[in-house]
Design an enzyme around this catalytic site. Structure first.
Site, mmCIF file in Angstrom:
data_model
loop_
_atom_site.group_PDB
_atom_site.id
_atom_site.type_symbol
_atom_site.label_atom_id
_atom_site.label_comp_id
_atom_site.label_asym_id
_atom_site.label_seq_id
_atom_site.Cartn_x
_atom_site.Cartn_y
_atom_site.Cartn_z
ATOM 1 N N GLU A 50 2.935 15.205 -28.536
ATOM 2 C CA GLU A 50 3.203 13.936 -29.206
ATOM 3 C C GLU A 50 4.683 13.588 -29.235
ATOM 4 O O GLU A 50 5.044 12.416 -29.196
ATOM 5 C CB GLU A 50 2.656 13.997 -30.640
ATOM 6 C CG GLU A 50 2.812 12.710 -31.407
ATOM 7 C CD GLU A 50 2.265 12.805 -32.820
ATOM 8 O OE1 GLU A 50 2.155 11.752 -33.474
ATOM 9 O OE2 GLU A 50 1.951 13.921 -33.281
ATOM 10 N N GLU A 74 -6.761 12.354 -35.826
ATOM 11 C CA GLU A 74 -6.963 10.909 -35.913
ATOM 12 C C GLU A 74 -8.224 10.436 -35.199
ATOM 13 O O GLU A 74 -9.042 9.758 -35.784
ATOM 14 C CB GLU A 74 -5.739 10.166 -35.358
ATOM 15 C CG GLU A 74 -4.494 10.327 -36.200
ATOM 16 C CD GLU A 74 -3.460 9.238 -35.908
ATOM 17 O OE1 GLU A 74 -3.869 8.116 -35.565
ATOM 18 O OE2 GLU A 74 -2.265 9.526 -36.030
#
Length: 887
Positions: free
Chosen positions: A743, A480
């Site tokens: 994450e 990202e």
């Protein structure tokens, strides 16, 4: 030996900055001394246009006069109006409490940038106006100087990224300049000192441009490729050389420049870089190069954003790591394991036949067959556009002959593993070095204790932070690279405690304000090309605008950031008020990636709505706006009533579904009605016990729960939670080989292994274990509180933090029932120190740094200290008010 000195003389948070475009910059300094109770009682700032004038005490720009104040931060320049390119030499004199001169600093300097758009005399130029990807452009121009150079600067905005060359040499060691912004609102230019690169006679200035974030051509979920600002790489340059005779020569970007393509055949912030060394132009950046076959540069339109000086540390190669192992899972496929999840590049060093094509792919995970897992890194890219789109891949084509060394210029990757194909023979460790690349902010905080799991957590948090520190705070460095707002504010306190990030966060708060719509709405990622304004991100993310501005005030005493951000804060709270239904905000992302139990979104969204309103009240009071203070105080009261009326169950003393996040949110945000706090806290303790002393939370609860436990006197419970190694816990990750924060708690397949959003734990170590806490009434750690907790089986802990007022150190060691506590309080600061112990009479204050010896009494069944409150003052109890020593 008595020692007195001033250090960290800074302008706008930076030492000796070039290119400041603030008309009234702020100055700061730190007093260091070796004697106790030294403090600054008065100061004088002298600012002169030359070092010679300053040496003679002639402050032709500003003489503050003798100012009776102990302030040493945020001192606003109030002298003559500063002009573009002005070089300002300054020093500080201090007086002590006895009225006698205390110390005088060495000269420091700052330099102004170009303050008005009219002072840019050049034009935007490019090789092409077509935004479709083409090989990276080279631009050059020769010029002649008829005298020696006294001083020279190049003011450069090369979009998306640029490298500057003068007379055949790359200028400096910066990478990935300028920083990412919303280019239709703001564009950063970089000031380069090029004095040493120029010479009398023929010279050449040249640049290589990359696409960066300005011309994203890799399709993705976030549609950066559709940004309204997207255009081909382009350049605006102003080179000013002051010659020995006083004449100023100016070279600017215009249609007289020549351009061509070179060795970079492909570059993409997501895709990587392809470099064919056979296509290099030897000598292209040197004077005398024959560019007659090159094209004329095109004069083009520049971006709409205002030109602003880049006043944050640059990105650089900050560390080099040798691979730990090399494997060959398939014939001719080699995988280098660096042993550390990181962000950066691989540097190749090798020789081989011309045309040899080496391909390097990067990942932070391996597949079962030992090759890299590309989907884990690039799911959001590859799933969107298919596997044919290049992702995290660097390719180098050898020119042959002498040994060659290369790394990509205009991208960075997130990885632990580098997979190489095409190597001529079998590689060894000397052929590849992993380079960390991030914004080069100095480390200013450290923590260590006797619990090695906690040390692993702390180290992983530091790595995760710098891996997501690339002119904006990002969520992950591979798939990202986005500035997710929720991730950033949750990790901001640990960032401020461990890295010199004030200038960085100042820039990013500006980015947040630039991203705000007139309605007050904010996107979930900043900067954005348009994606992320959907209502689902909500206040748990958007509150980064308000919270980080507040943190800059608390950690650095920055009033200006509150003044500048206040209109945006108010606009956002008013936006939430329009969206709220009966005081409840129901939209937005909630407690993202919880371990097991999901907390209703309206709980956390309304919690941040209330917190934002309360911060706005504080800001309005501080800025002298009583009308707004009353208005938003009434709003906050109404939100609290609505929250309790909607979510609180008095019979069970619980909120919503009784999750750890719901209960701790109410306590952390101050929403619990007076008189109910203890009952709600006991409910939280029972819930934690029910969850077997694990955090059943997502990223919001991971900040709330430990801080609530600390605030309510039960850090021992947080210690027990952090000490777990079974699911869900930080230790669960390390049992599986983590070197960074992940994450998700369950480490599910194809999720990131390099996120910072669970990172507030590192700030908690400082606040709870070594006990370094700011005092909101004395921002910038002018006064602070040291309240350590001797927890569990810990036998020692130590930490340090180089605050705005100087270096703070706390260390304690437990030997049986005896505790030794060492505290360093900076000069010109004070601290209230809480000494855990059962008998204040045995507390001793030793020489040098403050040292305390006392006995401990641990509460039966737990590791919490019985910490009685006493009046302040040495010898009267376990809490002491102490001035800083002079080092």
């Amino acid at each position: 030996m008595r020692r007195l000195m001033l250090r960290k003389l800074r302008c706008e948070y930076v030492e000796a900055p070039l290119g400041i475009d603030v008309q009234r910059p702020r100055l700061s300094w730190v007093l260091e001394a070796s004697d106790r109770a030294q403090r600054q009682a008065a100061y004088q700032v002298l600012v002169a246009s030359t070092e010679e004038l300053l040496r003679r005490g002639k402050a032709d720009l500003w003489d503050s006069g003798h100012v009776n104040s102990d302030h040493s931060t945020q001192i606003e320049y109030r002298g003559r109006e500063l002009r573009s390119c002005a070089r300002c030499h300054w020093k500080v004199r201090l007086w002590g409490a006895d009225g006698k001169p205390l110390v005088q600093s060495k000269p420091a300097v700052w330099e102004m940038g170009l303050l008005e758009s009219s002072e840019w005399h050049g034009k935007w130029i490019a090789r092409t106006e077509d935004p479709a990807y083409q090989p990276a452009p080279l631009l050059r121009r020769g010029f002649t100087l008829r005298d020696t150079v006294k001083r020279a600067r190049a003011y450069v905005c090369g979009l998306g990224y640029h490298e500057l060359y003068i007379n055949g040499h790359k200028v400096g060691d910066r990478l990935l300049d300028p920083g990412f912004t919303r280019y239709d609102r703001r564009v950063l230019y970089v000031t380069h000192d090029i004095t040493e690169y120029l010479r009398p006679g023929d010279n050449a200035v040249a640049l290589m441009l990359g696409t960066g974030w300005y011309n994203v051509h890799t399709a993705s979920t976030w549609h950066h490729e559709s940004a309204a600002w997207r255009a081909s790489p382009r350049l605006l340059l102003e080179l000013r050389a002051t010659l020995a005779g006083g004449r100023i020569e100016t070279i600017v970007s215009d249609g007289a420049w020549k351009t061509a393509t070179g060795a970079i055949q492909y570059d993409s912030i997501y895709g990587g870089e392809t470099y064919d060394a056979r296509a290099e132009h030897p000598g292209w950046s040197s004077p005398g190069f024959d560019d007659s076959a090159w094209e004329q540069a095109k004069v083009v339109q520049g971006p709409r954003g205002a030109l602003s000086a880049q006043m944050i540390p640059p990105m650089r190669v900050c560390n080099a790591i040798e691979p730990r192992t090399i494997t060959e899972p398939r014939r001719g496929v080699f995988v280098f394991d660096t042993g550390q999840n990181m962000a950066g590049l691989a540097r190749l060093t090798l020789h081989g036949p011309a045309g040899t094509r080496l391909v390097m792919k990067y990942s932070d995970q391996l597949s079962a067959d030992g090759t890299i897992n590309e989907l884990a890194n690039g799911g959001h890219i590859l799933a969107f556009s298919g596997p044919s789109q290049q992702f995290q891949t660097d390719t180098y084509v050898l020119k042959g002959g002498a040994p060659e060394s290369w790394h990509a210029r205009f991208c960075y990757h997130g990885f632990q593993y580098v997979q190489m194909t095409g190597f001529p023979g079998r590689p060894d460790r000397e052929n590849l070095t992993a380079l960390t690349v991030h914004t080069d902010a100095k480390s200013i905080g450290r923590f260590e204790c006797s619990n090695e799991l906690f040390n692993k957590i702390w180290r992983a948090t530091q790595w995760s932070f710098v891996n997501n520190f690339h002119s904006i705070p990002t969520d992950c460095p591979h798939r990202e690279k986005n500035g997710w707002t929720g991730d950033s504010h949750l990790a901001a306190e640990q960032g401020l405690l461990h890295f010199d990030t004030a200038a960085f966060y100042t820039k990013w708060v500006t980015d947040l304000a630039d991203a705000q719509r007139d309605t007050g709405e904010l996107p979930g990622i900043v900067p954005t090309g348009g994606w992320g304004y959907d209502e689902w991100n909500g206040p748990a993310w958007d509150s980064a605008l308000i919270l980080i501005a507040l943190y800059l005030y608390l950690y650095h005493g920055d009033v200006r950031i509150l003044e500048r951000t206040y209109p945006s804060m108010r606009r956002y709270v008013d936006y939430l008020t329009r969206r709220a239904e009966a005081g409840i905000v129901s939209f937005g992302l909630g407690d993202w990636v919880p371990a097991k139990t999901e907390t209703p979104v309206p709980v956390t969204s309304t919690g941040y709505y209330y917190a934002d309103a309360k911060i706005l009240v504080r800001a309005a009071e501080f800025l002298g706006n009583p009308h707004d203070a009353r208005r938003y105080s009434e709003l906050a009261d109404s939100i609290r009533r609505a929250f309790n009326g909607t979510f609180y169950d008095d019979a069970s003393a619980s909120y919503a579904n009784g999750s750890q996040t719901a209960l701790s949110c109410a306590l952390y945000q101050g929403l619990v009605e007076p008189g109910n706090e203890d009952r709600v806290f006991q409910t939280l303790l029972r819930r934690i016990e029910q969850d077997d002393y694990h955090m059943d939370v997502g990223i919001l609860g991971a900040k709330y729960v430990p801080n609530v436990l600390l605030e309510h006197g039960r850090p021992d419970i947080a210690y027990r939670i952090f000490n777990q190694t079974s699911f869900p816990s930080y230790g669960y990750w390390f049992e599986r080989g983590a070197t960074t924060l992940w994450e998700t708690w369950d480490a599910r397949e194809n999720t990131s292994r390099n996120h910072i959003m669970f990172g507030d734990v590192a700030a908690w170590f400082h606040k709870a274990i070594t006990g370094i806490n700011l005092d909101p009434a004395a921002p910038g750690f002018k006064h602070f509180v040291v309240k350590p907790h001797v927890l569990g089986d810990l036998t020692f802990a130590r930490s340090e933090y180089d605050s705005a007022h100087g270096l703070i150190k706390v260390a304690w060691r437990r030997t049986g029932s005896r505790l030794q506590l060492d505290v360093r309080v900076p000069a010109n600061a004070t601290a209230t120190i809480h000494v855990p112990g059962r008998n204040p009479a045995v507390v001793e204050v030793a020489g040098g740094e403050y040292r305390f010896d006392t006995e401990l009494q641990l509460i039966a069944g737990s590791s919490q200290q019985r910490n009685k409150r006493h009046k302040r003052g040495p010898g009267s109890g376990s809490s002491f008010q102490l001035p800083g020593p002079v080092l």
